[in-house]
Design a protein around this motif. Structure first.
Motif, PDB file in Angstrom:
ATOM      1  N   SER A  21       0.802  -1.207   0.000  1.00  0.00           N
ATOM      2  CA  SER A  21       0.000   0.000   0.000  1.00  0.00           C
ATOM      3  C   SER A  21       0.843   1.269   0.000  1.00  0.00           C
ATOM      4  CB  SER A  21      -0.944   0.001   1.195  1.00  0.00           C
ATOM      5  OG  SER A  21      -1.873  -1.035   1.034  1.00  0.00           O
ATOM      6  N   VAL A  22       2.057   1.215   0.558  1.00  0.00           N
ATOM      7  CA  VAL A  22       2.925   2.393   0.485  1.00  0.00           C
ATOM      8  C   VAL A  22       3.139   2.747  -0.969  1.00  0.00           C
ATOM      9  CG1 VAL A  22       5.237   3.314   0.904  1.00  0.00           C
ATOM     10  CG2 VAL A  22       4.098   1.986   2.674  1.00  0.00           C
ATOM     11  N   LYS A  23       3.406   1.701  -1.775  1.00  0.00           N
ATOM     12  CA  LYS A  23       3.576   1.913  -3.212  1.00  0.00           C
ATOM     13  C   LYS A  23       2.329   2.555  -3.800  1.00  0.00           C
ATOM     14  CE  LYS A  23       5.305  -2.194  -4.598  1.00  0.00           C
ATOM     15  NZ  LYS A  23       5.587  -3.281  -5.536  1.00  0.00           N
ATOM     16  N   GLU A  24       1.166   2.047  -3.366  1.00  0.00           N
ATOM     17  CA  GLU A  24      -0.109   2.537  -3.864  1.00  0.00           C
ATOM     18  C   GLU A  24      -0.280   4.033  -3.562  1.00  0.00           C
ATOM     19  OE1 GLU A  24      -4.342   0.176  -4.036  1.00  0.00           O
ATOM     20  OE2 GLU A  24      -3.393   0.479  -2.112  1.00  0.00           O
ATOM     21  N   TYR A  25      -0.010   4.408  -2.303  1.00  0.00           N
ATOM     22  CA  TYR A  25      -0.161   5.814  -1.906  1.00  0.00           C
ATOM     23  C   TYR A  25       0.848   6.707  -2.618  1.00  0.00           C
ATOM     24  CZ  TYR A  25      -3.524   4.861   1.825  1.00  0.00           C
ATOM     25  OH  TYR A  25      -4.640   4.518   2.520  1.00  0.00           O
ATOM     26  N   VAL A  26       2.098   6.241  -2.722  1.00  0.00           N
ATOM     27  CA  VAL A  26       3.132   7.046  -3.390  1.00  0.00           C
ATOM     28  C   VAL A  26       2.773   7.236  -4.862  1.00  0.00           C
ATOM     29  CG1 VAL A  26       5.552   7.113  -4.115  1.00  0.00           C
ATOM     30  CG2 VAL A  26       4.970   6.423  -1.782  1.00  0.00           C
ATOM     31  N   LEU A  27       2.311   6.134  -5.501  1.00  0.00           N
ATOM     32  CA  LEU A  27       1.917   6.209  -6.908  1.00  0.00           C
ATOM     33  C   LEU A  27       0.765   7.197  -7.083  1.00  0.00           C
ATOM     34  CD1 LEU A  27       2.830   4.849  -9.546  1.00  0.00           C
ATOM     35  CD2 LEU A  27       0.987   3.200  -9.255  1.00  0.00           C
ATOM     36  N   GLY A  28      -0.237   7.093  -6.193  1.00  0.00           N
ATOM     37  CA  GLY A  28      -1.380   8.008  -6.239  1.00  0.00           C
ATOM     38  C   GLY A  28      -0.936   9.448  -6.082  1.00  0.00           C
TER      39      GLY A  28
ATOM     40  N   PHE B 118      -0.824  16.732  -0.041  1.00  0.00           N
ATOM     41  CA  PHE B 118       0.143  16.027   0.791  1.00  0.00           C
ATOM     42  C   PHE B 118      -0.500  15.524   2.085  1.00  0.00           C
ATOM     43  CE2 PHE B 118       3.409  17.995  -1.903  1.00  0.00           C
ATOM     44  CZ  PHE B 118       4.215  16.887  -2.105  1.00  0.00           C
ATOM     45  N   SER B 119      -1.477  16.281   2.617  1.00  0.00           N
ATOM     46  CA  SER B 119      -2.126  15.834   3.847  1.00  0.00           C
ATOM     47  C   SER B 119      -2.934  14.558   3.590  1.00  0.00           C
ATOM     48  CB  SER B 119      -3.007  16.937   4.425  1.00  0.00           C
ATOM     49  OG  SER B 119      -4.260  16.967   3.795  1.00  0.00           O
ATOM     50  N   SER B 120      -3.492  14.445   2.372  1.00  0.00           N
ATOM     51  CA  SER B 120      -4.226  13.229   2.013  1.00  0.00           C
ATOM     52  C   SER B 120      -3.256  12.037   1.989  1.00  0.00           C
ATOM     53  CB  SER B 120      -4.875  13.407   0.642  1.00  0.00           C
ATOM     54  OG  SER B 120      -6.017  12.615   0.510  1.00  0.00           O
ATOM     55  N   PHE B 121      -2.068  12.286   1.435  1.00  0.00           N
ATOM     56  CA  PHE B 121      -1.042  11.242   1.377  1.00  0.00           C
ATOM     57  C   PHE B 121      -0.552  10.861   2.785  1.00  0.00           C
ATOM     58  CE2 PHE B 121       3.563  10.382   1.388  1.00  0.00           C
ATOM     59  CZ  PHE B 121       3.576   9.183   0.689  1.00  0.00           C
ATOM     60  N   THR B 122      -0.292  11.867   3.623  1.00  0.00           N
ATOM     61  CA  THR B 122       0.225  11.563   4.966  1.00  0.00           C
ATOM     62  C   THR B 122      -0.827  10.836   5.804  1.00  0.00           C
ATOM     63  OG1 THR B 122      -0.395  13.773   5.734  1.00  0.00           O
ATOM     64  CG2 THR B 122       1.880  13.475   5.014  1.00  0.00           C
ATOM     65  N   PHE B 123      -2.121  11.121   5.558  1.00  0.00           N
ATOM     66  CA  PHE B 123      -3.160  10.368   6.273  1.00  0.00           C
ATOM     67  C   PHE B 123      -3.110   8.896   5.861  1.00  0.00           C
ATOM     68  CE2 PHE B 123      -7.014  11.355   8.863  1.00  0.00           C
ATOM     69  CZ  PHE B 123      -7.279  10.043   9.196  1.00  0.00           C
ATOM     70  N   GLY B 124      -2.845   8.657   4.579  1.00  0.00           N
ATOM     71  CA  GLY B 124      -2.691   7.276   4.100  1.00  0.00           C
ATOM     72  C   GLY B 124      -1.556   6.576   4.834  1.00  0.00           C
TER      73      GLY B 124
ATOM     74  N   GLY C 146       4.503   5.767  14.922  1.00  0.00           N
ATOM     75  CA  GLY C 146       4.421   6.034  13.485  1.00  0.00           C
ATOM     76  C   GLY C 146       3.103   6.687  13.127  1.00  0.00           C
ATOM     77  N   MET C 147       1.996   6.104  13.649  1.00  0.00           N
ATOM     78  CA  MET C 147       0.687   6.635  13.310  1.00  0.00           C
ATOM     79  C   MET C 147       0.509   8.064  13.819  1.00  0.00           C
ATOM     80  SD  MET C 147      -3.108   5.770  14.473  1.00  0.00           S
ATOM     81  CE  MET C 147      -2.833   6.959  15.749  1.00  0.00           C
ATOM     82  N   ILE C 148       0.898   8.278  15.091  1.00  0.00           N
ATOM     83  CA  ILE C 148       0.727   9.616  15.681  1.00  0.00           C
ATOM     84  C   ILE C 148       1.563  10.646  14.914  1.00  0.00           C
ATOM     85  CG2 ILE C 148       1.143  11.027  17.741  1.00  0.00           C
ATOM     86  CD1 ILE C 148      -1.295   9.271  18.034  1.00  0.00           C
ATOM     87  N   THR C 149       2.793  10.256  14.538  1.00  0.00           N
ATOM     88  CA  THR C 149       3.665  11.181  13.798  1.00  0.00           C
ATOM     89  C   THR C 149       3.017  11.606  12.482  1.00  0.00           C
ATOM     90  OG1 THR C 149       5.574  10.061  14.721  1.00  0.00           O
ATOM     91  CG2 THR C 149       5.975  11.502  12.849  1.00  0.00           C
ATOM     92  N   TRP C 150       2.558  10.608  11.690  1.00  0.00           N
ATOM     93  CA  TRP C 150       1.952  10.930  10.398  1.00  0.00           C
ATOM     94  C   TRP C 150       0.650  11.709  10.570  1.00  0.00           C
ATOM     95  CZ3 TRP C 150       4.445  11.092   6.064  1.00  0.00           C
ATOM     96  CH2 TRP C 150       5.536  10.247   5.849  1.00  0.00           C
ATOM     97  N   LEU C 151      -0.113  11.367  11.630  1.00  0.00           N
ATOM     98  CA  LEU C 151      -1.375  12.071  11.871  1.00  0.00           C
ATOM     99  C   LEU C 151      -1.098  13.521  12.270  1.00  0.00           C
ATOM    100  CD1 LEU C 151      -4.072  10.755  11.393  1.00  0.00           C
ATOM    101  CD2 LEU C 151      -4.338  10.433  13.850  1.00  0.00           C
ATOM    102  N   CYS C 152      -0.004  13.738  13.037  1.00  0.00           N
ATOM    103  CA  CYS C 152       0.373  15.107  13.423  1.00  0.00           C
ATOM    104  C   CYS C 152       0.767  15.915  12.191  1.00  0.00           C
ATOM    105  CB  CYS C 152       1.524  15.107  14.428  1.00  0.00           C
ATOM    106  SG  CYS C 152       1.010  14.676  16.093  1.00  0.00           S
TER     107      CYS C 152
ATOM    108  N   CYS D  64     -13.108   5.925   9.287  1.00  0.00           N
ATOM    109  CA  CYS D  64     -14.121   6.895   8.849  1.00  0.00           C
ATOM    110  C   CYS D  64     -13.481   8.253   8.576  1.00  0.00           C
ATOM    111  CB  CYS D  64     -15.217   7.045   9.913  1.00  0.00           C
ATOM    112  SG  CYS D  64     -16.309   5.627  10.022  1.00  0.00           S
ATOM    113  N   LEU D  65     -12.608   8.697   9.484  1.00  0.00           N
ATOM    114  CA  LEU D  65     -11.962   9.998   9.292  1.00  0.00           C
ATOM    115  C   LEU D  65     -11.086   9.969   8.046  1.00  0.00           C
ATOM    116  CD1 LEU D  65     -11.398  12.866  10.152  1.00  0.00           C
ATOM    117  CD2 LEU D  65      -9.662  12.039  11.724  1.00  0.00           C
ATOM    118  N   SER D  66     -10.451   8.813   7.797  1.00  0.00           N
ATOM    119  CA  SER D  66      -9.619   8.662   6.600  1.00  0.00           C
ATOM    120  C   SER D  66     -10.454   8.873   5.338  1.00  0.00           C
ATOM    121  CB  SER D  66      -8.977   7.274   6.610  1.00  0.00           C
ATOM    122  OG  SER D  66      -8.590   6.891   5.331  1.00  0.00           O
ATOM    123  N   LEU D  67     -11.644   8.233   5.291  1.00  0.00           N
ATOM    124  CA  LEU D  67     -12.543   8.422   4.148  1.00  0.00           C
ATOM    125  C   LEU D  67     -12.903   9.897   4.003  1.00  0.00           C
ATOM    126  CD1 LEU D  67     -15.162   5.512   4.395  1.00  0.00           C
ATOM    127  CD2 LEU D  67     -13.247   5.700   2.831  1.00  0.00           C
TER     128      LEU D  67
END
Lengths: 122, 203
Positions: free
Chosen positions: A26-33, B77-83, B96-102, B178-181
């Motif tokens: 999925s990292v690949k997926e997100y980076v590609l997106g 980029f915020s959409s990507f970092t949420f992913g 890891g999760m908290i860092t990316w969410l921050c 849900c928040l991710s969606l």
């Protein structure tokens, strides 16, 4: 069981069996997106800011890149697909696209005819 | 959602919670679809009002595409970092999760700050919501998106507290999903906003 739990938690990734493997793919997926989104955004802003083509073609480029980017984000970020887990999400989205189309095209159509018949601007 | 396999699963008591989580996320998806209709009405209004300047200032005089490009970059980029945060959540990695969410939160705040600055700049340059039908539609559409982003940021703060208290519980994973969606959906709406409002506005 754990993988299934993860699937249901975000309602996606039917092909995942272990969290580690799924995460890697999925990292690949997100980076590609992200990369495709950046490219499409750059194209849209570039044609408008530097006026490289005719206005009509510019409009077409804006619309095509916007639709393409929406599709890219639906697939790579929102993970929409036609698997059995996702089919109702996709079906409801298709229904909403029809409703949104009727709403927007219908409104513009009606109002332009109204303006024409009232002779506003003539 | 209603395949035979799913129905069989529902019969098994120990799988009950899983289905509840899946149904919650699906229900939230339905809410997002209804939110699409809200934005569709605002876009339709904007399209109808697109030339109703009432002799006032026009978007061509005010829009700065470099600025909009900045806003777009922050939200994308915020959409990507949420992913990324979602991936770490699946690995049950709290730091890891908290860092990316921050990072996501910071980018969201940055976007909102830019939008508020832009609204202030426009209002003081002679384009307030009362100026013309066009600017009413503009503020109605863009500010509704901004309010959604604000809602998402508040929700994120609440989620920080939830994760601090309960960790990676099933309920928290459903909330995060849900928040991710919601967050990705806001990015999709922003694509429509910058294309229809800003890029077409300066054509």
């Amino acid at each position: 069981m754990e993988a299934q739990q993860n699937n249901l938690a975000d309602g996606q990734h039917s092909d995942t069996h272990s969290p580690g493997g799924a995460a890697h793919g999925s990292v690949k997926e997100y980076v590609l997106g992200l990369i495709i989104s950046i490219v499409l955004t750059a194209i849209a802003f570039y044609v408008v800011m530097f006026e490289v083509v005719s206005p009509a073609l510019t409009l077409a480029v804006i619309l095509v890149t916007a639709v393409a980017q929406i599709l890219v984000q639906l697939v790579f970020f929102l993970h929409m697909n036609t698997s059995s887990e996702q089919i109702w999400n996709t079906t409801s989205a298709a229904f909403i696209i029809i409703i949104v189309g009727i709403l927007i095209v219908g409104s513009i159509w009606i109002m332009s005819h109204l303006n024409h018949n009232m002779m506003i601007g003539h | 959602m209603t395949t035979t396999a799913d129905l069989q699963q529902q019969d098994q008591a120990h799988d009950h919670h899983h289905d509840t989580g899946g149904d919650t996320v699906f229900g939230f998806w339905i809410y997002i679809m209804s939110d699409c209709i809200l934005f569709a009405t605002l876009f339709a209004t904007y399209a109808v009002m697109s030339t109703s300047f009432a002799g006032g200032i026009t978007p061509k005089d005010l829009f700065d595409l470099n600025f909009v490009l900045g806003e777009t970059a922050l939200l994308l980029f915020s959409s990507f970092t949420f992913g990324m945060a979602m991936l770490y959540a699946h690995r049950k990695s709290m730091p890891g999760m908290i860092t990316w969410l921050c990072i996501t939160f910071a980018l969201g705040v940055g976007f909102l700050a830019m939008e508020l600055y832009e609204f202030h700049h426009f209002s003081t340059s002679g384009a307030s919501p009362q100026t013309s039908g066009y600017w009413s539609a503009f503020y109605g559409l863009v500010a509704t998106h901004g309010l959604h982003v604000t809602g998402g940021l508040i929700w994120m703060l609440v989620l920080f507290a939830h994760f601090k208290r309960d960790g990676f519980s099933k309920a928290n994973m459903v909330r995060l999903a849900c928040l991710s969606l919601f967050w990705h959906f806001l990015d999709v709406i922003w694509i429509c906003v910058f294309s229809v409002v800003y890029l077409m506005g300066v054509l």
